[in-house]
Design an enzyme around this catalytic site. Structure first.
Site, PDB file in Angstrom:
ATOM      1  N   GLY A  17       0.720  -1.310   0.163  1.00 31.94           N
ATOM      2  CA  GLY A  17      -0.092  -0.028   0.042  1.00 31.94           C
ATOM      3  C   GLY A  17       0.657   1.244   0.065  1.00 31.94           C
ATOM      4  O   GLY A  17      -0.088   2.367  -0.144  1.00 31.94           O
ATOM      5  N   GLU A  40       4.101  -6.444   1.662  1.00 36.47           N
ATOM      6  CA  GLU A  40       3.660  -6.927   0.576  1.00 36.47           C
ATOM      7  C   GLU A  40       3.834  -5.815  -0.496  1.00 36.47           C
ATOM      8  O   GLU A  40       2.449  -5.230  -1.195  1.00 36.47           O
ATOM      9  CB  GLU A  40       2.315  -7.430   0.556  1.00 36.47           C
ATOM     10  N   GLY A  72       3.738  -3.434  -3.701  1.00 39.65           N
ATOM     11  CA  GLY A  72       3.635  -3.524  -5.282  1.00 39.65           C
ATOM     12  C   GLY A  72       3.926  -2.361  -5.837  1.00 39.65           C
ATOM     13  O   GLY A  72       5.027  -2.261  -6.572  1.00 39.65           O
ATOM     14  N   ARG A 109      -6.160   2.776 -15.720  1.00 38.06           N
ATOM     15  CA  ARG A 109      -6.176   3.546 -14.280  1.00 38.06           C
ATOM     16  C   ARG A 109      -6.593   4.909 -14.426  1.00 38.06           C
ATOM     17  O   ARG A 109      -7.408   5.535 -13.647  1.00 38.06           O
ATOM     18  CB  ARG A 109      -4.703   3.814 -13.838  1.00 38.06           C
ATOM     19  N   TYR A 139      -9.754   5.130 -12.108  1.00 30.63           N
ATOM     20  CA  TYR A 139      -9.676   5.748 -10.938  1.00 30.63           C
ATOM     21  C   TYR A 139      -9.408   7.338 -10.894  1.00 30.63           C
ATOM     22  O   TYR A 139      -8.965   7.974 -10.142  1.00 30.63           O
ATOM     23  CB  TYR A 139      -8.224   5.347 -10.027  1.00 30.63           C
ATOM     24  N   CYS A 145     -14.021   2.872 -28.291  1.00 34.99           N
ATOM     25  CA  CYS A 145     -15.645   3.340 -28.309  1.00 34.99           C
ATOM     26  C   CYS A 145     -16.035   3.637 -26.889  1.00 34.99           C
ATOM     27  O   CYS A 145     -16.984   2.932 -26.813  1.00 34.99           O
ATOM     28  CB  CYS A 145     -16.352   2.560 -29.154  1.00 34.99           C
ATOM     29  N   TYR A 205      -0.125  -1.900 -12.204  1.00 40.32           N
ATOM     30  CA  TYR A 205      -1.272  -1.881 -12.354  1.00 40.32           C
ATOM     31  C   TYR A 205      -1.785  -1.249 -13.861  1.00 40.32           C
ATOM     32  O   TYR A 205      -2.674  -0.533 -14.324  1.00 40.32           O
ATOM     33  CB  TYR A 205      -2.237  -1.192 -11.491  1.00 40.32           C
TER      34      TYR A 205
HETATM   35  C1  PLP Z   1      -2.889  -5.268  -4.139  1.00 37.34           C
HETATM   36  C2  PLP Z   1      -2.261  -5.749  -2.736  1.00 37.34           C
HETATM   37  C3  PLP Z   1      -0.816  -5.689  -2.261  1.00 37.34           C
HETATM   38  C4  PLP Z   1      -0.069  -4.466  -2.880  1.00 37.34           C
HETATM   39  O1  PLP Z   1      -0.421  -3.225  -2.695  1.00 37.34           O
HETATM   40  P1  PLP Z   1       0.350  -1.973  -3.315  1.00 37.34           P
HETATM   41  O2  PLP Z   1      -0.378  -0.740  -3.014  1.00 37.34           O
HETATM   42  O3  PLP Z   1       0.592  -2.348  -4.770  1.00 37.34           O
HETATM   43  O4  PLP Z   1       1.652  -1.883  -2.527  1.00 37.34           O
HETATM   44  C5  PLP Z   1      -0.549  -6.108  -1.193  1.00 37.34           C
HETATM   45  N1  PLP Z   1      -1.232  -7.041  -0.598  1.00 37.34           N
HETATM   46  C6  PLP Z   1      -2.621  -7.179  -0.820  1.00 37.34           C
HETATM   47  C7  PLP Z   1      -3.491  -8.224  -0.155  1.00 37.34           C
HETATM   48  C8  PLP Z   1      -3.102  -6.523  -1.853  1.00 37.34           C
HETATM   49  O5  PLP Z   1      -4.123  -7.114  -2.301  1.00 37.34           O
END
Ligand code: PLP
Length: 426
Positions: free
Chosen positions: A239, A280, A282, A319, A323, A349, A378
């Site tokens: 996150g 985690e 991303g 995106r 969003y 379209c 993403y």
């Molecule tokens: C999407 C997700 C992440 C990664 O989120 P980021 O904002 O890209 O860091 C980590 N854990 C879980 C469970 C997710 O669904």
């Protein structure tokens, strides 16, 4: 910090002029900078080096095999959310003992595949899932290590679609029920509750919500310990946000310092190895390590509005449509002349098919290349074949060399698996 910079008035990906890449591979194309990927992964992972931890890259942000291999070689683990992602990470050579599996809707087949692979943890998000998992584990005679993903009721105030840790969201188990679900899991013979997990959202630009979550989890770990349930893994999810425009998200170092401070002296768990932190990330790893390169097809005026129509659309990068998110757009070889407010749109379209609206850009003419920045997370992973558009190629740049890490789709890819029933002769 990334390695997409201007040299001699042309945007480069590391050492390569982007016009050369576009000529060789065509457009639209996703370009990833190897050096940036490595730098971001290491910056994140090393920030936590003082704590026992495992950096589990969140595969859904960008799931190309080449990227997964890079992170795996750097010692990373993976956070997966489907059987498809399990297949990918195993194909990329991941160590199963570094895989955690999140997601609210795991199927029996996905649970079975994960248990057979011997992954580190399944992040269980409901009691029915726990029961299914328990049945599958018993049938396979395999012990399932689990975390519960708890919904801590903390709103990180990012985009509503990117918020996952409040009671309005479908994710996790109400934190108020945590003790009872752990008690229940501890009684199941083939289930081992070993971890505790949270993921409150994405594109979070403040440390505060993470610390708030950690305080709640610490408290729970101690209470579970008193119940005789020993937690070895504390998963804070992903996150951490990035800069798309003018956001100033905390650096991973700052995040790690805050976490370290909160965990100092914390002996909530008597687990022999102590507590291992799982992260985690991303977006923060891949977001600014990738760009989408498109070519201008036309420009036109409708009423008072100017449109720049490119060969990349919402099927390539959803995106902005999904969003209303901002991506910086840079002409690869900027022309002189006054900037003008334009909408940069794709060929699809749908009126939602835009990459930027009311954006002041230097003059753009048919044939010009543009770079849509911050598209590494993403981007391709959310792309589709809508309007029967073959998906873009993906290219990994390393110094002044490049590799096509996913070839551009061809028309035959669009109909793969489709069948016209017998009796419908032309
Ligand atoms: C999407 C997700 C992440 C990664 O989120 P980021 O904002 O890209 O860091 C980590 N854990 C879980 C469970 C997710 O669904």
């Amino acid at each position: 910090m990334h390695y997409f910079q201007f040299h001699r008035r042309e945007l480069h990906a590391e050492g390569l002029p982007i016009s050369r890449l576009a000529k060789a591979v065509g457009t639209p194309v996703y370009l990833y900078s190897h050096q940036t990927l490595v730098r971001h992964f290491n910056a994140f992972d090393r920030a936590f080096s003082a704590l026992p931890h495992l950096t589990c890259y969140s595969v859904k942000a960008n799931s190309n095999l080449a990227l997964l291999r890079i992170f795996s070689r750097l010692g990373g683990g993976f956070d997966i959310v489907s059987g498809g992602e399990l297949f990918r990470v195993l194909r990329a050579g991941a160590d199963p003992r570094r895989i955690v599996f999140s997601g609210v809707g795991k199927t029996e087949a996905e649970i079975e595949a994960a248990l057979r692979a011997g992954i580190l943890l399944l992040n269980v998000e409901s009691i029915p899932e726990l029961e299914l998992l328990s049945r599958v584990a018993r049938r396979l005679k395999l012990r399932a290590r689990i975390s519960f993903r708890l919904n801590p009721d903390i709103n990180p105030r990012s985009h509503p679609y990117l918020t996952t840790g409040t009671p309005e969201n479908k994710f996790g188990i109400d934190i108020k029920e945590a003790l009872s679900v752990y008690r229940r899991a501890a009684r199941l013979p083939y289930v081992e509750p070993a971890g505790i997990d949270c993921h409150i959202g994405s594109q979070i630009t403040s440390i505060r919500p993470f610390v708030a979550v950690l305080k709640k989890l610490k408290n729970l770990v101690s209470r579970l310990q008193r119940m005789g349930i020993c937690i070895s893994y504390l998963d804070l999810g992903g996150g951490l946000g990035i800069t798309y425009r003018d956001e100033s998200p905390p650096h991973p170092d700052e995040y790690a310092r805050a976490v370290g401070k909160e965990l100092r002296g914390f002996s909530g768990s008597q687990s022999p190895g102590g507590i291992t932190l799982i992260l985690e990330p991303g977006r923060v790893i891949v977001g600014n390590a990738g760009i989408l390169v498109a070519r201008v097809l036309y420009s036109k005026k409708v009423g008072r509005k100017e449109f720049v129509i490119t060969d990349a659309g919402m099927n390539d990068l959803i995106r902005p449509a999904l969003y209303d998110s901002y991506h910086e757009i840079i002409p690869v070889r900027p022309r002189g002349g006054p900037r003008k407010k334009v909408d940069v749109v794709g060929p699809i379209c749908e009126s939602g098919d835009f990459l930027a609206r009311d954006r002041k850009l230097p003059p753009l003419k048919a044939g010009d290349l543009i770079a849509i920045m911050g598209a590494g997370a993403y981007g391709f992973s959310m792309s589709s074949n809508y309007n029967s558009r073959p998906r873009a190629a993906e290219v990994l740049v390393r110094g002044n060399r490049f590799t096509v890490i996913r070839r551009r789709e061809i028309p035959a890819d669009l109909v793969r698996g489709e069948v016209i029933p017998r009796g419908l002769d032309p």
